[in-house]
Design a protein around this motif. Structure first.
Motif, mmCIF file in Angstrom:
data_model
loop_
_atom_site.group_PDB
_atom_site.id
_atom_site.type_symbol
_atom_site.label_atom_id
_atom_site.label_comp_id
_atom_site.label_asym_id
_atom_site.label_seq_id
_atom_site.Cartn_x
_atom_site.Cartn_y
_atom_site.Cartn_z
ATOM 1 N N LYS A 47 29.891 46.425 -34.972
ATOM 2 C CA LYS A 47 28.911 47.395 -35.740
ATOM 3 C C LYS A 47 29.099 48.825 -35.187
ATOM 4 O O LYS A 47 29.105 49.780 -35.627
ATOM 5 C CB LYS A 47 27.437 47.093 -35.304
ATOM 6 C CG LYS A 47 26.349 47.966 -35.896
ATOM 7 C CD LYS A 47 26.218 47.496 -37.504
ATOM 8 C CE LYS A 47 24.977 48.253 -38.089
ATOM 9 N NZ LYS A 47 24.731 47.925 -39.333
ATOM 10 N N LEU A 53 30.423 43.456 -40.481
ATOM 11 C CA LEU A 53 30.265 42.163 -39.547
ATOM 12 C C LEU A 53 30.589 41.081 -40.147
ATOM 13 O O LEU A 53 30.846 40.768 -41.465
ATOM 14 C CB LEU A 53 28.714 41.961 -39.525
ATOM 15 C CG LEU A 53 27.958 43.209 -38.822
ATOM 16 C CD1 LEU A 53 26.331 42.829 -38.638
ATOM 17 C CD2 LEU A 53 28.520 43.483 -37.513
ATOM 18 N N SER A 77 22.760 43.342 -37.912
ATOM 19 C CA SER A 77 22.689 43.869 -39.080
ATOM 20 C C SER A 77 21.774 45.094 -39.376
ATOM 21 O O SER A 77 21.920 46.199 -40.091
ATOM 22 C CB SER A 77 22.660 42.847 -40.349
ATOM 23 O OG SER A 77 23.626 41.945 -40.173
#
Length: 580
Positions: A47, A53, A77
């Motif tokens: 990230k 990802l 996320s």
């Protein structure tokens, strides 16, 4: 019940910030979390680097493993940008005292994203929150405060959880909430979850739940900081070659050495820096407990003018001495006891005063700017530290706690309860009360020198007392100023200026008051005996004790009501006062 309640809670959370740069020590239980930390770090790195990802793939995983993998993927996320990923960390803390530390994934602002524990030798997920409209954070009494929000158009549903870790499960003490209509600007429904069933309740019941559970855990940012474990940021360079002092709490002598170092390591203490974790990097911490003790002590140990000291004294009558850390005006900063030969922190006192009464009860007066809290604790012979009574005053409400039960009280009732907590003579302040009723004897870390005594001769010293009860006059107050003259090594002249004032209604103006002041003077000569200046004339007998920032005048006998028997603390002030 207004929506501002939830907004305020969220804003408080944003103020909590913690950082660190040291690698955590690994113990067997913590090593069981290594795979989680590895996955977590890998995702955060991707990230931070702006990479996509890896796709979540739970094939071949059992339910437990899949739940953990989904949680880690969802947490990372939800990071909005690389800075958010950089500020993500983790920490360990045994919340239920069963010897197994829980693993917390959290931000450097102490916002908890997930809680894990160990069950049957494997890590399991207890709680998770990776949605933007929800929070989990540390509260008092080893509790967690959770709020989850669901929005649907103008409708917002907020659910509040009060819970704690119980072995390998989360115990939900209370679950309740409210539905708020933003267009109508009103609460349309309040509810409670009992045994999994949703029950409609009235707003009064909602308020009672909040008073009993929300106020009991008190989810303030100070307690989030104090309860949070040391946070490790995996994307921060954790290597350091700096030879830092060790925060050692393994013995009373080690605590004194550590405390003295703490008190001198910050010249210009900043409350915000403490909250932000700036001071978390000043020491090496051999274990998690040492960081917890350090975190609790540093807030009370800062400053150039506190002049910290200590005493070892049996406070609870069990035949074993406690270590009491205090300032030269007898403001208690922390109390340690020993259990099985190991020092244990009874309590550390922040933002206010800790003092003792005639029965040996410990009073804690706390002022956090927006809250006042007055509490009485019993320190029993078996080492228990029990809250007996507490009065909490917020900006809008007042709460009284007794026998573990909290209830709202009126303004008039709070004044009556205050009589329980402020049970010292009004001629004294809390620190003077401690010295007068206890056997505490302040020993400074640095011995008082002749220079300090001589410097005291040049100061004007001040002490003030409220006198409303004693005189029955509104706003009555006494002020005493002390200066010295013709000081030598063997004697000195003491000049006292005593001012008594009170207010009374102005006969010519409604709602206006006039002040009446009377002044009187006294001169006494003190003589040096065994290194201490003593005096015995004009019906007053006593002695002087010079400190760095305080002067103690101990009156042993007196026939003058202006100078009551007892130990009285004077501080440097009012240099423009001229005593004639």
């Amino acid at each position: 019940m207004k929506k501002t309640l939830f907004i305020t809670i969220c804003l408080c959370l944003l103020l909590s910030v913690v950082s660190c740069k040291q690698k955590p020590q690994q113990v067997p239980d913590k090593q069981l979390y290594n795979d989680i930390i590895s996955q977590y770090t890998e995702l955060l790195t991707a990230k931070y680097n702006g990479e996509e990802l890896p796709k979540l793939d739970t094939k071949g995983m059992d339910k437990r493993e899949a739940e953990i993998a989904k949680t880690l993927h969802s947490i990372v996320s939800a990071c909005k940008d690389k800075k958010s990923a950089y500020n993500m960390g983790y920490g360990y803390k045994d919340m239920d005292g069963n010897g197994t530390p829980e693993l917390f994934l959290m931000t450097k602002y102490t916002t908890i994203k997930a809680i894990f524990t160990i069950s049957d030798g494997k890590p399991i997920l207890l709680e998770a929150n990776y949605e933007p409209d929800g929070i989990i954070f540390f509260a008092r009494k080893n509790h967690f405060y959770i709020m989850r929000s669901i929005e649907n158009g103008s409708i917002e549903e907020n659910t509040i959880y009060s819970c704690n870790v119980d072995g390998d499960k989360m115990e939900y003490i209370s679950v309740y909430g409210a539905i708020y209509d933003r267009e109508k600007k009103q609460t349309t429904e309040t509810f409670q979850i009992v045994d999994g069933k949703r029950i409609i309740i009235d707003e009064e019941t909602f308020d009672e739940l909040y008073e009993e559970y929300g106020m009991a855990t008190n989810p303030g940012y100070i307690y989030s900081k104090l309860s949070s474990p040391r946070i490790y940021l995996p994307l921060v360079n954790n290597d350091t070659d700096i030879d830092l002092p060790v925060a050692d709490f393994s013995s009373y002598s080690a605590i004194l050495k550590t405390y003295k170092t703490i008190s001198t390591c910050v010249d210009d203490f900043s409350y915000l820096n403490w909250i932000n974790g700036v001071y978390d990097n000043l020491f090496t911490f051999p274990n998690d407990l040492s960081f917890e003790y350090y975190n609790r002590l540093i807030y009370g140990a800062y400053g150039k003018d506190l002049f910290l000291g200590y005493d070892e004294i049996d406070l609870n009558g069990d035949g074993q001495d406690e270590l009491v850390l205090l300032t030269e005006n007898y403001n208690i900063k922390a109390i340690f006891t020993q259990k099985n030969g190991v020092p244990v922190l009874v309590d550390a006192f922040l933002r206010g005063a800790c003092w003792l009464d005639e029965q040996g009860f410990i009073h804690v007066d706390r002022n956090d700017g927006t809250e006042l809290e007055y509490s009485i604790y019993e320190f029993t012979k078996n080492g228990d530290y029990n809250l007996l009574y507490s009065l909490l005053i917020t900006e809008t409400k007042r709460y009284y706690t007794e026998n573990g039960k909290t209830k709202p009280v009126t303004f008039e009732e709070s004044l009556e309860y205050k009589d329980i907590f402020f049970c010292y003579p009004e001629i004294l302040d809390p620190n003077e009360q401690t010295r007068n009723v206890s056997k505490l004897n302040y020993t400074p870390f640095t011995e008082i020198t002749d220079d300090i005594v001589k410097a005291g001769f040049e100061e004007t010293w001040y002490n003030g007392s409220d006198m409303e009860e004693a005189t029955g006059k509104s706003g009555a107050k006494s002020s005493t100023y002390v200066t010295f003259e013709n000081a030598t090594d063997t004697q000195l002249g003491m000049n006292f200026k005593y001012v008594f004032s009170f207010y009374y209604p102005d006969p010519n103006k409604d709602n206006y008051y006039l002040v009446d002041k009377t002044e009187s003077f006294l001169k006494i000569t003190a003589h040096a005996e065994d290194g201490v200046f003593v005096f015995n004339e004009s019906g007053i007998k006593g002695r002087l004790e010079f400190g760095n920032a305080y002067l103690w005048i101990i009156i042993e006998e007196s026939t003058d009501e202006r100078f009551p028997v007892g130990a009285h603390s004077f501080y440097k002030n009012f240099k423009n006062i001229i005593i004639t």
